[in-house]
Design a protein around this motif. Structure first.
Motif, PDB file in Angstrom:
ATOM      1  N   VAL A  43     -32.802  94.933  67.733  1.00  0.00           N
ATOM      2  CA  VAL A  43     -34.014  94.775  66.943  1.00  0.00           C
ATOM      3  C   VAL A  43     -33.569  94.218  65.597  1.00  0.00           C
ATOM      4  CG1 VAL A  43     -35.979  95.925  65.887  1.00  0.00           C
ATOM      5  CG2 VAL A  43     -35.154  96.686  68.134  1.00  0.00           C
ATOM      6  N   ILE A  44     -34.034  93.014  65.282  1.00  0.00           N
ATOM      7  CA  ILE A  44     -33.583  92.336  64.063  1.00  0.00           C
ATOM      8  C   ILE A  44     -34.790  92.055  63.172  1.00  0.00           C
ATOM      9  CG2 ILE A  44     -32.348  90.351  63.125  1.00  0.00           C
ATOM     10  CD1 ILE A  44     -30.998  90.042  65.883  1.00  0.00           C
ATOM     11  N   CYS A  45     -34.671  92.443  61.912  1.00  0.00           N
ATOM     12  CA  CYS A  45     -35.753  92.239  60.949  1.00  0.00           C
ATOM     13  C   CYS A  45     -35.593  90.874  60.284  1.00  0.00           C
ATOM     14  CB  CYS A  45     -35.752  93.351  59.907  1.00  0.00           C
ATOM     15  SG  CYS A  45     -37.114  93.177  58.732  1.00  0.00           S
ATOM     16  N   ALA A  46     -36.528  89.982  60.562  1.00  0.00           N
ATOM     17  CA  ALA A  46     -36.467  88.611  60.049  1.00  0.00           C
ATOM     18  C   ALA A  46     -36.418  88.574  58.523  1.00  0.00           C
ATOM     19  CB  ALA A  46     -37.663  87.804  60.560  1.00  0.00           C
ATOM     20  N   ASP A  47     -37.245  89.372  57.859  1.00  0.00           N
ATOM     21  CA  ASP A  47     -37.280  89.347  56.398  1.00  0.00           C
ATOM     22  C   ASP A  47     -35.976  89.846  55.786  1.00  0.00           C
ATOM     23  OD1 ASP A  47     -39.854  88.395  56.598  1.00  0.00           O
ATOM     24  OD2 ASP A  47     -40.820  90.178  55.745  1.00  0.00           O
ATOM     25  N   VAL A  48     -35.409  90.895  56.353  1.00  0.00           N
ATOM     26  CA  VAL A  48     -34.155  91.429  55.818  1.00  0.00           C
ATOM     27  C   VAL A  48     -33.030  90.413  55.991  1.00  0.00           C
ATOM     28  CG1 VAL A  48     -32.388  93.226  56.063  1.00  0.00           C
ATOM     29  CG2 VAL A  48     -34.805  93.862  56.095  1.00  0.00           C
ATOM     30  N   VAL A  49     -32.960  89.770  57.149  1.00  0.00           N
ATOM     31  CA  VAL A  49     -31.919  88.763  57.382  1.00  0.00           C
ATOM     32  C   VAL A  49     -32.074  87.610  56.384  1.00  0.00           C
ATOM     33  CG1 VAL A  49     -31.005  87.058  59.023  1.00  0.00           C
ATOM     34  CG2 VAL A  49     -31.569  89.374  59.795  1.00  0.00           C
ATOM     35  N   ALA A  50     -33.280  87.133  56.188  1.00  0.00           N
ATOM     36  CA  ALA A  50     -33.513  86.030  55.247  1.00  0.00           C
ATOM     37  C   ALA A  50     -33.163  86.450  53.813  1.00  0.00           C
ATOM     38  CB  ALA A  50     -34.962  85.568  55.323  1.00  0.00           C
ATOM     39  N   ASP A  51     -33.573  87.661  53.421  1.00  0.00           N
ATOM     40  CA  ASP A  51     -33.272  88.147  52.070  1.00  0.00           C
ATOM     41  C   ASP A  51     -31.770  88.288  51.853  1.00  0.00           C
ATOM     42  OD1 ASP A  51     -35.994  88.245  51.534  1.00  0.00           O
ATOM     43  OD2 ASP A  51     -36.142  90.435  51.728  1.00  0.00           O
ATOM     44  N   GLU A  52     -31.066  88.858  52.842  1.00  0.00           N
ATOM     45  CA  GLU A  52     -29.619  89.031  52.717  1.00  0.00           C
ATOM     46  C   GLU A  52     -28.906  87.684  52.633  1.00  0.00           C
ATOM     47  OE1 GLU A  52     -28.940  93.289  55.031  1.00  0.00           O
ATOM     48  OE2 GLU A  52     -28.516  91.422  56.097  1.00  0.00           O
ATOM     49  N   ALA A  53     -29.333  86.739  53.446  1.00  0.00           N
ATOM     50  CA  ALA A  53     -28.714  85.410  53.424  1.00  0.00           C
ATOM     51  C   ALA A  53     -28.855  84.791  52.031  1.00  0.00           C
ATOM     52  CB  ALA A  53     -29.334  84.503  54.478  1.00  0.00           C
ATOM     53  N   ARG A  54     -30.045  84.894  51.470  1.00  0.00           N
ATOM     54  CA  ARG A  54     -30.293  84.347  50.135  1.00  0.00           C
ATOM     55  C   ARG A  54     -29.449  85.083  49.085  1.00  0.00           C
ATOM     56  NH1 ARG A  54     -35.171  84.347  50.677  1.00  0.00           N
ATOM     57  NH2 ARG A  54     -35.694  86.417  49.920  1.00  0.00           N
ATOM     58  N   GLU A  55     -29.430  86.422  49.132  1.00  0.00           N
ATOM     59  CA  GLU A  55     -28.668  87.221  48.166  1.00  0.00           C
ATOM     60  C   GLU A  55     -27.167  86.944  48.257  1.00  0.00           C
ATOM     61  OE1 GLU A  55     -29.765  91.196  49.233  1.00  0.00           O
ATOM     62  OE2 GLU A  55     -31.824  90.937  48.503  1.00  0.00           O
ATOM     63  N   GLN A  56     -26.674  86.667  49.462  1.00  0.00           N
ATOM     64  CA  GLN A  56     -25.240  86.460  49.684  1.00  0.00           C
ATOM     65  C   GLN A  56     -24.858  84.975  49.689  1.00  0.00           C
ATOM     66  OE1 GLN A  56     -24.260  88.662  53.294  1.00  0.00           O
ATOM     67  NE2 GLN A  56     -25.422  90.420  52.576  1.00  0.00           N
ATOM     68  N   SER A  57     -25.819  84.125  49.377  1.00  0.00           N
ATOM     69  CA  SER A  57     -25.607  82.668  49.340  1.00  0.00           C
ATOM     70  C   SER A  57     -25.027  82.144  50.653  1.00  0.00           C
ATOM     71  CB  SER A  57     -24.690  82.285  48.170  1.00  0.00           C
ATOM     72  OG  SER A  57     -25.264  82.689  46.953  1.00  0.00           O
ATOM     73  N   LYS A  58     -25.623  82.579  51.756  1.00  0.00           N
ATOM     74  CA  LYS A  58     -25.208  82.143  53.091  1.00  0.00           C
ATOM     75  C   LYS A  58     -26.321  81.312  53.711  1.00  0.00           C
ATOM     76  CE  LYS A  58     -22.625  86.355  54.192  1.00  0.00           C
ATOM     77  NZ  LYS A  58     -22.593  87.536  55.061  1.00  0.00           N
ATOM     78  N   ALA A  59     -25.940  80.441  54.619  1.00  0.00           N
ATOM     79  CA  ALA A  59     -26.953  79.731  55.402  1.00  0.00           C
ATOM     80  C   ALA A  59     -27.672  80.760  56.269  1.00  0.00           C
ATOM     81  CB  ALA A  59     -26.300  78.671  56.274  1.00  0.00           C
ATOM     82  N   VAL A  60     -28.990  80.668  56.327  1.00  0.00           N
ATOM     83  CA  VAL A  60     -29.780  81.640  57.079  1.00  0.00           C
ATOM     84  C   VAL A  60     -29.338  81.669  58.548  1.00  0.00           C
ATOM     85  CG1 VAL A  60     -32.108  82.270  57.838  1.00  0.00           C
ATOM     86  CG2 VAL A  60     -31.740  81.468  55.509  1.00  0.00           C
ATOM     87  N   ALA A  61     -29.131  80.507  59.151  1.00  0.00           N
ATOM     88  CA  ALA A  61     -28.716  80.467  60.561  1.00  0.00           C
ATOM     89  C   ALA A  61     -27.369  81.155  60.766  1.00  0.00           C
ATOM     90  CB  ALA A  61     -28.650  79.024  61.056  1.00  0.00           C
ATOM     91  N   ASP A  62     -26.460  81.004  59.821  1.00  0.00           N
ATOM     92  CA  ASP A  62     -25.158  81.664  59.938  1.00  0.00           C
ATOM     93  C   ASP A  62     -25.310  83.183  59.872  1.00  0.00           C
ATOM     94  OD1 ASP A  62     -24.102  79.128  60.025  1.00  0.00           O
ATOM     95  OD2 ASP A  62     -23.074  79.269  58.076  1.00  0.00           O
ATOM     96  N   HIS A  63     -26.196  83.655  59.020  1.00  0.00           N
ATOM     97  CA  HIS A  63     -26.396  85.108  58.909  1.00  0.00           C
ATOM     98  C   HIS A  63     -27.073  85.646  60.171  1.00  0.00           C
ATOM     99  CE1 HIS A  63     -26.156  88.851  56.875  1.00  0.00           C
ATOM    100  NE2 HIS A  63     -27.466  88.987  56.704  1.00  0.00           N
ATOM    101  N   TRP A  64     -28.014  84.884  60.726  1.00  0.00           N
ATOM    102  CA  TRP A  64     -28.616  85.287  62.006  1.00  0.00           C
ATOM    103  C   TRP A  64     -27.535  85.410  63.076  1.00  0.00           C
ATOM    104  CZ3 TRP A  64     -33.057  87.220  63.639  1.00  0.00           C
ATOM    105  CH2 TRP A  64     -34.203  87.093  62.833  1.00  0.00           C
ATOM    106  N   ALA A  65     -26.655  84.420  63.139  1.00  0.00           N
ATOM    107  CA  ALA A  65     -25.572  84.460  64.137  1.00  0.00           C
ATOM    108  C   ALA A  65     -24.719  85.703  63.929  1.00  0.00           C
ATOM    109  CB  ALA A  65     -24.718  83.203  64.040  1.00  0.00           C
ATOM    110  N   HIS A  66     -24.404  86.009  62.683  1.00  0.00           N
ATOM    111  CA  HIS A  66     -23.593  87.191  62.399  1.00  0.00           C
ATOM    112  C   HIS A  66     -24.305  88.462  62.860  1.00  0.00           C
ATOM    113  CE1 HIS A  66     -21.642  90.056  59.280  1.00  0.00           C
ATOM    114  NE2 HIS A  66     -21.034  90.137  60.445  1.00  0.00           N
ATOM    115  N   MET A  67     -25.589  88.568  62.597  1.00  0.00           N
ATOM    116  CA  MET A  67     -26.319  89.776  62.996  1.00  0.00           C
ATOM    117  C   MET A  67     -26.347  89.932  64.517  1.00  0.00           C
ATOM    118  SD  MET A  67     -27.035  91.353  60.233  1.00  0.00           S
ATOM    119  CE  MET A  67     -25.389  90.751  59.821  1.00  0.00           C
TER     120      MET A  67
END
Length: 150
Positions: free
Chosen positions: A85-109
């Motif tokens: 179960v993955i929270c779209a908003d949390v993944v997007a927020d974390e990617a932005r806060e950590q200066s990561k590409a959103v797709a890369d953070h999704w892959a990591h999750m």
């Protein structure tokens, strides 16, 4: 090798990965471990993530990914590995806060959660080091930089 991923989009959001992306990320983990099976990935709102996190982990806040391994009863020929179960908003927020590409953070999750379904954990330092090293290797094969170097 038989690997299947059922993706449930329970929210509409920008930059959500495709079903093909999810399959590719899950395959990268399962093929590396020689595992076959089925995984369900549900993309949820912060409210749904928070409710599940509170109920199953005692933490009353939304989180990036929750893993629910399926315990197959002895003698039952089921290939279900479990649910993510993955929270779209949390993944997007974390990617932005950590200066990561959103797709890369999704892959990591997805990689992180799939490893949990296979029994990996990060409760103690030794387990965390093993799991993070494996995540780095798997993500590097996908062309994604070390997620822990940020």
């Amino acid at each position: 090798m038989s690997i299947s991923v059922d993706v449930q989009y329970a929210v509409e959001a920008q930059d959500l990965p495709s079903e093909h992306d999810f399959l590719r990320w899950v395959e990268s983990v399962l093929q590396d471990r020689g595992v076959q099976g089925e995984i369900c990935i549900r993309i949820v709102s912060p409210e749904e993530s928070q409710a599940l996190n509170a109920e199953y982990r005692g933490k009353d806040k939304p989180t990036n990914v929750l893993s629910f391994p399926f315990e197959v009863p002895p003698g039952v020929p089921v290939t279900l590995l479990g649910d993510l179960v993955i929270c779209a908003d949390v993944v997007a927020d974390e990617a932005r806060e950590q200066s990561k590409a959103v797709a890369d953070h999704w892959a990591h999750m997805v990689v992180h959660g799939t490893l949990h379904l296979l029994g990996f954990d990060h409760i103690n330092d030794d387990e965390a080091e093993e799991m993070e090293a494996l995540e780095r290797t798997l993500l590097a094969r996908l062309g994604i930089a070390d997620p822990y170097s940020v």
